[in-house]
Design an enzyme around this catalytic site. Structure first.
Site, PDB file in Angstrom:
ATOM      1  N   MET A  62       0.813  -1.229   0.000  1.00 53.52           N
ATOM      2  CA  MET A  62       0.000   0.000   0.000  1.00 53.52           C
ATOM      3  C   MET A  62       0.837   1.266   0.000  1.00 53.52           C
ATOM      4  O   MET A  62       0.466   2.267  -0.605  1.00 53.52           O
ATOM      5  CB  MET A  62      -0.919   0.006   1.218  1.00 53.52           C
ATOM      6  CG  MET A  62      -2.130  -0.852   1.031  1.00 53.52           C
ATOM      7  SD  MET A  62      -3.278  -0.617   2.382  1.00 53.52           S
ATOM      8  CE  MET A  62      -2.878  -2.002   3.420  1.00 53.52           C
ATOM      9  N   ASP A  91      14.752   1.969   9.495  1.00 56.11           N
ATOM     10  CA  ASP A  91      14.032   0.971  10.281  1.00 56.11           C
ATOM     11  C   ASP A  91      13.134   1.811  11.188  1.00 56.11           C
ATOM     12  O   ASP A  91      13.627   2.540  12.058  1.00 56.11           O
ATOM     13  CB  ASP A  91      15.002   0.117  11.096  1.00 56.11           C
ATOM     14  CG  ASP A  91      14.258  -0.819  12.049  1.00 56.11           C
ATOM     15  OD1 ASP A  91      13.027  -0.661  12.220  1.00 56.11           O
ATOM     16  OD2 ASP A  91      14.913  -1.698  12.632  1.00 56.11           O
ATOM     17  N   ASN A  98       2.892   4.109   7.682  1.00 52.93           N
ATOM     18  CA  ASN A  98       2.277   2.948   7.023  1.00 52.93           C
ATOM     19  C   ASN A  98       3.030   1.637   7.269  1.00 52.93           C
ATOM     20  O   ASN A  98       2.409   0.573   7.266  1.00 52.93           O
ATOM     21  CB  ASN A  98       2.200   3.244   5.512  1.00 52.93           C
ATOM     22  CG  ASN A  98       1.957   2.003   4.693  1.00 52.93           C
ATOM     23  OD1 ASN A  98       0.834   1.505   4.619  1.00 52.93           O
ATOM     24  ND2 ASN A  98       3.017   1.474   4.075  1.00 52.93           N
ATOM     25  N   TYR A 131      -0.330  -8.366  16.923  1.00 51.89           N
ATOM     26  CA  TYR A 131      -0.773  -7.435  15.871  1.00 51.89           C
ATOM     27  C   TYR A 131      -1.932  -6.586  16.391  1.00 51.89           C
ATOM     28  O   TYR A 131      -1.959  -5.362  16.211  1.00 51.89           O
ATOM     29  CB  TYR A 131      -1.195  -8.246  14.641  1.00 51.89           C
ATOM     30  CG  TYR A 131      -1.458  -7.411  13.398  1.00 51.89           C
ATOM     31  CD1 TYR A 131      -0.421  -6.798  12.720  1.00 51.89           C
ATOM     32  CD2 TYR A 131      -2.742  -7.257  12.901  1.00 51.89           C
ATOM     33  CE1 TYR A 131      -0.659  -6.043  11.571  1.00 51.89           C
ATOM     34  CE2 TYR A 131      -2.995  -6.508  11.756  1.00 51.89           C
ATOM     35  CZ  TYR A 131      -1.949  -5.908  11.099  1.00 51.89           C
ATOM     36  OH  TYR A 131      -2.187  -5.158   9.961  1.00 51.89           O
ATOM     37  N   LYS A 191      -1.975  -2.525  16.815  1.00 51.40           N
ATOM     38  CA  LYS A 191      -2.862  -1.677  16.024  1.00 51.40           C
ATOM     39  C   LYS A 191      -3.842  -0.902  16.913  1.00 51.40           C
ATOM     40  O   LYS A 191      -4.279   0.194  16.543  1.00 51.40           O
ATOM     41  CB  LYS A 191      -3.587  -2.516  14.972  1.00 51.40           C
ATOM     42  CG  LYS A 191      -2.650  -3.051  13.878  1.00 51.40           C
ATOM     43  CD  LYS A 191      -1.948  -1.924  13.119  1.00 51.40           C
ATOM     44  CE  LYS A 191      -1.135  -2.400  11.935  1.00 51.40           C
ATOM     45  NZ  LYS A 191      -0.485  -1.320  11.193  1.00 51.40           N
ATOM     46  N   THR A 207      -1.909  -7.305  -0.888  1.00 48.51           N
ATOM     47  CA  THR A 207      -0.479  -6.962  -0.796  1.00 48.51           C
ATOM     48  C   THR A 207       0.267  -8.223  -0.354  1.00 48.51           C
ATOM     49  O   THR A 207      -0.369  -9.259  -0.129  1.00 48.51           O
ATOM     50  CB  THR A 207      -0.219  -5.869   0.273  1.00 48.51           C
ATOM     51  OG1 THR A 207      -0.457  -6.441   1.555  1.00 48.51           O
ATOM     52  CG2 THR A 207      -1.076  -4.635   0.074  1.00 48.51           C
ATOM     53  N   THR A 212      -1.227 -10.138   2.688  1.00 51.01           N
ATOM     54  CA  THR A 212      -2.389 -11.019   2.544  1.00 51.01           C
ATOM     55  C   THR A 212      -2.136 -12.160   1.556  1.00 51.01           C
ATOM     56  O   THR A 212      -2.975 -13.028   1.380  1.00 51.01           O
ATOM     57  CB  THR A 212      -3.631 -10.216   2.105  1.00 51.01           C
ATOM     58  OG1 THR A 212      -3.263  -9.330   1.040  1.00 51.01           O
ATOM     59  CG2 THR A 212      -4.204  -9.426   3.245  1.00 51.01           C
TER      60      THR A 212
HETATM   61  N1  NAI Z   1      -2.720  -5.771   3.599  1.00 47.03           N
HETATM   62  C1  NAI Z   1      -3.752  -5.711   4.430  1.00 47.03           C
HETATM   63  O1  NAI Z   1      -4.771  -6.400   4.233  1.00 47.03           O
HETATM   64  C2  NAI Z   1      -3.723  -4.798   5.603  1.00 47.03           C
HETATM   65  C3  NAI Z   1      -2.599  -4.091   5.966  1.00 47.03           C
HETATM   66  N2  NAI Z   1      -2.661  -3.208   7.026  1.00 47.03           N
HETATM   67  C4  NAI Z   1      -1.518  -2.390   7.392  1.00 47.03           C
HETATM   68  O2  NAI Z   1      -1.156  -1.575   6.296  1.00 47.03           O
HETATM   69  C5  NAI Z   1       0.243  -1.294   6.340  1.00 47.03           C
HETATM   70  C6  NAI Z   1       0.896  -1.643   5.010  1.00 47.03           C
HETATM   71  O3  NAI Z   1       0.709  -3.018   4.803  1.00 47.03           O
HETATM   72  P1  NAI Z   1       0.951  -3.760   3.400  1.00 47.03           P
HETATM   73  O4  NAI Z   1       1.125  -2.777   2.332  1.00 47.03           O
HETATM   74  O5  NAI Z   1      -0.108  -4.770   3.318  1.00 47.03           O
HETATM   75  O6  NAI Z   1       2.314  -4.510   3.735  1.00 47.03           O
HETATM   76  P2  NAI Z   1       3.549  -4.950   2.789  1.00 47.03           P
HETATM   77  O7  NAI Z   1       4.196  -6.083   3.520  1.00 47.03           O
HETATM   78  O8  NAI Z   1       3.112  -5.146   1.391  1.00 47.03           O
HETATM   79  O9  NAI Z   1       4.495  -3.674   2.853  1.00 47.03           O
HETATM   80  C7  NAI Z   1       5.063  -3.263   4.063  1.00 47.03           C
HETATM   81  C8  NAI Z   1       6.295  -2.430   3.777  1.00 47.03           C
HETATM   82  O10 NAI Z   1       6.830  -2.034   5.057  1.00 47.03           O
HETATM   83  C9  NAI Z   1       8.232  -2.235   5.027  1.00 47.03           C
HETATM   84  N3  NAI Z   1       8.709  -2.450   6.395  1.00 47.03           N
HETATM   85  C10 NAI Z   1       8.456  -3.514   7.188  1.00 47.03           C
HETATM   86  N4  NAI Z   1       9.092  -3.368   8.368  1.00 47.03           N
HETATM   87  C11 NAI Z   1       9.754  -2.184   8.309  1.00 47.03           C
HETATM   88  C12 NAI Z   1      10.593  -1.481   9.211  1.00 47.03           C
HETATM   89  N5  NAI Z   1      10.919  -1.982  10.415  1.00 47.03           N
HETATM   90  N6  NAI Z   1      11.072  -0.283   8.838  1.00 47.03           N
HETATM   91  C13 NAI Z   1      10.786   0.214   7.611  1.00 47.03           C
HETATM   92  N7  NAI Z   1      10.016  -0.400   6.718  1.00 47.03           N
HETATM   93  C14 NAI Z   1       9.504  -1.593   7.052  1.00 47.03           C
HETATM   94  C15 NAI Z   1       8.443  -3.446   4.121  1.00 47.03           C
HETATM   95  O11 NAI Z   1       9.768  -3.479   3.614  1.00 47.03           O
HETATM   96  C16 NAI Z   1       7.395  -3.197   3.047  1.00 47.03           C
HETATM   97  O12 NAI Z   1       7.913  -2.405   1.995  1.00 47.03           O
HETATM   98  C17 NAI Z   1       0.784  -2.092   7.532  1.00 47.03           C
HETATM   99  O13 NAI Z   1       0.865  -1.241   8.656  1.00 47.03           O
HETATM  100  C18 NAI Z   1      -0.270  -3.169   7.748  1.00 47.03           C
HETATM  101  O14 NAI Z   1      -0.303  -3.626   9.075  1.00 47.03           O
HETATM  102  C19 NAI Z   1      -3.814  -3.010   7.735  1.00 47.03           C
HETATM  103  C20 NAI Z   1      -4.924  -3.696   7.429  1.00 47.03           C
HETATM  104  C21 NAI Z   1      -4.978  -4.658   6.353  1.00 47.03           C
HETATM  105  C1  BUO Z   2      -3.406  -7.868   7.702  1.00 49.34           C
HETATM  106  C2  BUO Z   2      -4.456  -7.176   8.431  1.00 49.34           C
HETATM  107  O1  BUO Z   2      -4.243  -6.143   8.998  1.00 49.34           O
HETATM  108  C3  BUO Z   2      -5.749  -7.712   8.471  1.00 49.34           C
HETATM  109  C4  BUO Z   2      -6.074  -8.829   7.596  1.00 49.34           C
HETATM  110  O2  BUO Z   2      -6.572  -7.218   9.185  1.00 49.34           O
END
Ligand code: NAI
Ligand code: BUO
Length: 248
Positions: free
Chosen positions: A18, A60, A87, A152, A156, A187, A190
């Site tokens: 995202m 980080d 994010n 988690y 959150k 992403t 998931t």
């Molecule tokens: N994908 C989903 O369904 C959902 C995601 N989220 C939240 O949305 C946000 C983005 O998630 P996604 O795009 O799905 O994840 P993703 O795994 O596709 O991307 C996460 C990014 O964060 C970076 N990252 C991880 N740890 C890090 C650190 N310590 N320092 C710097 N960068 C770091 C990774 O390298 C990656 O580029 C997260 O906070 C996640 O918890 C919330 C609800 C649902």
């Molecule tokens: C990955 C995540 O935040 C979900 C599925 O709620």
């Protein structure tokens, strides 16, 4: 005219998922964007693709020193920061009884402490401008718990609490702080093999009957980042295709 003309934005976790989608949209809307991530290879390549209004800075998000460095570098590159999107995040699918304490602490550091550090260290830079906007990314798991998501969920819910505190502390500086609560988005998180079954079960319960694409979340983040939401601070927006209707 772009909706983010003359704005400098920092997006954490923007090398993929995202965060990358938010960065693309922000660039389209005229912002200068720092792609902040600990994945240097993907982050550098992506920032290059985005062009001259983007730059990669390695971070980080759980490191205080890295945040200090990020703010200094962003100001050198583009000037004071107007927008921060907290994010970056990781997941862990373990129960209260099974998770080990070290894993729990790591989750809290990356998902929750990072939001405190980001807001704390970006605040002086944002204060240099007339206005600022912070968007903190929580999750459905910041509103309700799900099975086997102990750390988690804690992290959150903490994002939600930190957002409320910052709304009160930053309001006098005309800095708005809002939180979003995504449901199930396509992403890497998931698509993980170990979570596919749980995710499929959730998707079955979504009234809109599908997973979301990252761009659908970016449109909401853009609204909060832009001056169109100039009187909105402390909002908590669930973006989940209607899934939480059956939790409430
Ligand atoms: N994908 C989903 O369904 C959902 C995601 N989220 C939240 O949305 C946000 C983005 O998630 P996604 O795009 O799905 O994840 P993703 O795994 O596709 O991307 C996460 C990014 O964060 C970076 N990252 C991880 N740890 C890090 C650190 N310590 N320092 C710097 N960068 C770091 C990774 O390298 C990656 O580029 C997260 O906070 C996640 O918890 C919330 C609800 C649902
Ligand atoms: C990955 C995540 O935040 C979900 C599925 O709620």
């Amino acid at each position: 005219m772009g909706r983010l003309d003359n704005k400098v934005a920092v997006i954490t976790g923007a090398a993929g998922g995202m965060g990358a989608s938010h960065a693309e949209l922000f660039i389209e809307e005229g912002a200068k964007v720092v792609v902040a991530d600990f994945n240097a290879e993907a982050g550098e390549e992506f920032a290059e693709q985005l062009g001259e209004n983007a730059a990669f800075v390695k971070i980080d998000v759980s490191s205080e020193d890295d945040w200090k460095n990020l703010v200094t570098k962003t100001e050198e590159l583009f000037g004071p920061i107007n927008i921060l999107v907290n994010n970056a995040g990781i997941t862990n699918y373990e129960s209260v009884q099974d998770i080990d304490y070290e894993t729990y602490q790591k989750m809290m550091k990356i998902n929750a402490d990072s939001v405190l550090l980001g807001m704390k260290y970006v605040h002086p830079s944002m204060k240099k401008g007339d206005t600022g906007s912070i968007v903190n990314v929580s999750s459905l798991a910041g509103m309700f718990s799900l099975p086997n998501l102990a750390a988690y969920t804690s992290s959150k819910f903490a994002v939600r609490g930190l957002t409320k505190s910052a709304v009160l502390d930053f309001g006098k500086d005309n800095i708005r702080v809002n939180a979003i609560f995504p449901g199930v988005i396509r992403t890497a998180i998931t698509e993980q093999e170990d979570t596919k079954k749980a995710i499929a079960e959730m998707v079955n319960k979504i009234p809109l009957q599908r997973i979301a694409e990252p761009k659908e979340i970016s449109n909401l983040v853009l609204f909060f980042a832009s001056d169109e939401s100039s009187y909105i601070s402390g909002a908590e927006v669930v973006i989940d295709g209607g899934l939480t209707v059956s939790y409430g």
